[in-house]
Design an enzyme around this catalytic site. Structure first.
Site, PDB file in Angstrom:
ATOM      1  N   ARG A  15       4.368   2.362  -2.254  1.00 47.42           N
ATOM      2  CA  ARG A  15       4.286   2.859  -3.697  1.00 47.42           C
ATOM      3  C   ARG A  15       4.982   1.518  -4.456  1.00 47.42           C
ATOM      4  O   ARG A  15       5.517   1.187  -3.975  1.00 47.42           O
ATOM      5  CB  ARG A  15       5.308   3.962  -4.029  1.00 47.42           C
ATOM      6  CG  ARG A  15       4.892   5.293  -3.370  1.00 47.42           C
ATOM      7  CD  ARG A  15       3.742   6.003  -4.451  1.00 47.42           C
ATOM      8  NE  ARG A  15       3.460   7.310  -4.011  1.00 47.42           N
ATOM      9  CZ  ARG A  15       2.516   7.444  -3.266  1.00 47.42           C
ATOM     10  NH1 ARG A  15       1.850   6.586  -2.730  1.00 47.42           N
ATOM     11  NH2 ARG A  15       2.065   8.736  -3.050  1.00 47.42           N
ATOM     12  N   HIS A  47      -5.375   2.022  -6.495  1.00 47.11           N
ATOM     13  CA  HIS A  47      -4.728   2.910  -5.460  1.00 47.11           C
ATOM     14  C   HIS A  47      -5.738   4.073  -4.852  1.00 47.11           C
ATOM     15  O   HIS A  47      -5.749   5.028  -5.023  1.00 47.11           O
ATOM     16  CB  HIS A  47      -3.887   3.906  -6.231  1.00 47.11           C
ATOM     17  CG  HIS A  47      -2.659   4.718  -5.529  1.00 47.11           C
ATOM     18  ND1 HIS A  47      -1.698   5.091  -6.161  1.00 47.11           N
ATOM     19  CD2 HIS A  47      -2.684   4.955  -4.346  1.00 47.11           C
ATOM     20  CE1 HIS A  47      -0.884   5.787  -5.306  1.00 47.11           C
ATOM     21  NE2 HIS A  47      -1.481   5.765  -4.096  1.00 47.11           N
ATOM     22  N   ILE A  67       0.836  -1.220   0.153  1.00 46.55           N
ATOM     23  CA  ILE A  67      -0.110  -0.100   0.030  1.00 46.55           C
ATOM     24  C   ILE A  67       0.985   1.371  -0.107  1.00 46.55           C
ATOM     25  O   ILE A  67       0.343   2.453   0.175  1.00 46.55           O
ATOM     26  CB  ILE A  67      -0.956   0.087   1.183  1.00 46.55           C
ATOM     27  CG1 ILE A  67      -0.161  -0.247   2.795  1.00 46.55           C
ATOM     28  CG2 ILE A  67      -1.966  -0.974   1.080  1.00 46.55           C
ATOM     29  CD1 ILE A  67      -0.107   1.168   3.394  1.00 46.55           C
ATOM     30  N   GLU A  83       1.793   2.561 -12.735  1.00 48.09           N
ATOM     31  CA  GLU A  83       0.543   2.684 -12.556  1.00 48.09           C
ATOM     32  C   GLU A  83       0.236   4.143 -13.338  1.00 48.09           C
ATOM     33  O   GLU A  83       0.994   4.862 -13.310  1.00 48.09           O
ATOM     34  CB  GLU A  83      -0.107   2.852 -11.145  1.00 48.09           C
ATOM     35  CG  GLU A  83       0.353   3.786 -10.388  1.00 48.09           C
ATOM     36  CD  GLU A  83      -0.276   3.807  -8.841  1.00 48.09           C
ATOM     37  OE1 GLU A  83       0.005   2.898  -8.126  1.00 48.09           O
ATOM     38  OE2 GLU A  83      -0.714   4.925  -8.461  1.00 48.09           O
TER      39      GLU A  83
HETATM   40  C1  GLV Z   1      -1.299   7.986  -1.497  1.00 45.36           C
HETATM   41  O1  GLV Z   1      -0.693   7.209  -2.027  1.00 45.36           O
HETATM   42  C2  GLV Z   1      -0.643   9.026  -0.722  1.00 45.36           C
HETATM   43  O2  GLV Z   1       0.574   9.241  -0.938  1.00 45.36           O
HETATM   44  O3  GLV Z   1      -1.288   9.884  -0.368  1.00 45.36           O
END
Ligand code: GLV
Ligand code: GLV
Length: 316
Positions: A234, A281, A232, A263
């Site tokens: 990058r 995402h 979750i 992405e």
């Molecule tokens: C989402 O990926 C963020 O960095 O807020």
């Protein structure tokens, strides 16, 4: 004063920023680099998305620019050093999205470990014709070991939530954090031990030189064959074609991905696998949080341009 906002946000932007001239992209498409350059040529502030690449050429185009507020906690999309040299304050949106993003990490983990998406498809396709002792067997979290890679606010919050599952929590990050250990009961470990001993690994780190391609086939081979990986953070922290190979060859058991190396493009082979759950995402995507992030970006812009204060969340 003029502010450019690159995408439509779930917040009353016009009302909150009245008094400013707004160049607000309310279409659902991303601005091209060229469009953005034209728009920011006379702008004082910019509210941009993690999908906008704010490189030297964009920063140079913003000749009056004083503040860039990124609608995200991660800011690897911005050349922060260069912005700083130009006297531009760069802000992000930490804290308000911590719990939301941590909840998504746990949701993704359970989706993979308990085969939620496979189960949903199975039912949807009309295949549920009777209860079976061996139908869609997953794996428990209870009494297992979870390794968290990146132990900032999001990583720590994942740890705090997972405590309720009675798991052992290991973490690896640049600096050992005693306070966080007390909060979560997590134990610091070196990277190799995290790979070898974890049943589940959750990546909650930001992308930078030291985390890029941290997970390649070599790391997957060190992991347990039964391990599940969740990302979750990058996308580029994981070498995506290596992950595909590891999942296909059952070098690891499964993966849950909210972010991708290139992405919105996704390594095509991943679509063929049923041991991966993929999301577009949406880590911080709750109504409450996305609104709070928008307000925070506006406040950062107001702090720099009107109040002449250092905003609470500047990263340079
Ligand atoms: C989402 O990926 C963020 O960095 O807020
Ligand atoms: C960000 O990714 C964090 O770990 O807080």
């Amino acid at each position: 004063m003029k502010i450019v906002i690159t995408q439509k946000l779930p917040f009353e932007i016009e009302k909150y920023l009245q008094g400013f001239t707004l160049d607000y992209n309310k279409t659902d498409r991303d601005l091209t680099m060229d469009e953005l350059k034209v728009k920011i040529s006379d702008a004082d502030g910019l509210i941009c998305m993690l999908s906008d690449r704010i490189d030297k050429s964009i920063i140079d185009a913003g000749q009056k620019l004083k503040v860039i507020a990124n609608y995200a906690v991660g800011y690897n999309n911005i050349d922060v050093t260069y912005a700083g040299q130009k006297g531009i304050v760069v802000c992000n949106t930490p804290d308000v999205l911590t719990e939301t993003t941590a909840e998504l990490a746990v949701a993704l983990l359970l989706s993979v470990s308990r085969r939620i998406v496979e189960g949903h498809k199975f039912v949807e396709e009309g295949k549920f014709v009777g209860w079976k002792p061996e139908l869609l067997l997953g794996t428990d979290l209870y009494k297992k070991t979870v390794g968290i890679f990146g132990f900032g606010k999001i990583g720590q919050t994942i740890g705090r939530i997972l405590k309720g599952f009675d798991v052992k929590i290991l973490y690896h990050t640049r600096h050992k954090n005693f306070q966080a250990e007390l909060l979560t009961g997590a134990e610091y470990t070196d990277f190799e031990k995290l790979l070898k001993e974890s049943d589940f690994i959750i990546i909650a780190a930001p992308l930078n030189e030291s985390t890029k391609h941290k997970f390649t086939i070599n790391e997957f081979k060190l992991m347990k064959k039964t391990a599940i990986l969740v990302n979750i953070g990058r996308g580029p922290i994981v070498k995506e074609n290596d992950l595909y190979f590891a999942l296909k060859e059952k070098i690891i058991r499964g993966a849950g991905l909210d972010v991708f190396e290139f992405e919105p493009k996704i390594y095509e082979g991943l679509f063929e696998l049923n041991n991966v759950v993929m999301l577009p995402h949406i880590g911080s995507a709750s109504e409450e949080t996305r609104k709070a992030m928008a307000k925070l970006c506006c406040d950062s812009v107001i702090d720099v341009l009107i109040n002449k204060n250092k905003p609470i969340y500047s990263v340079n």
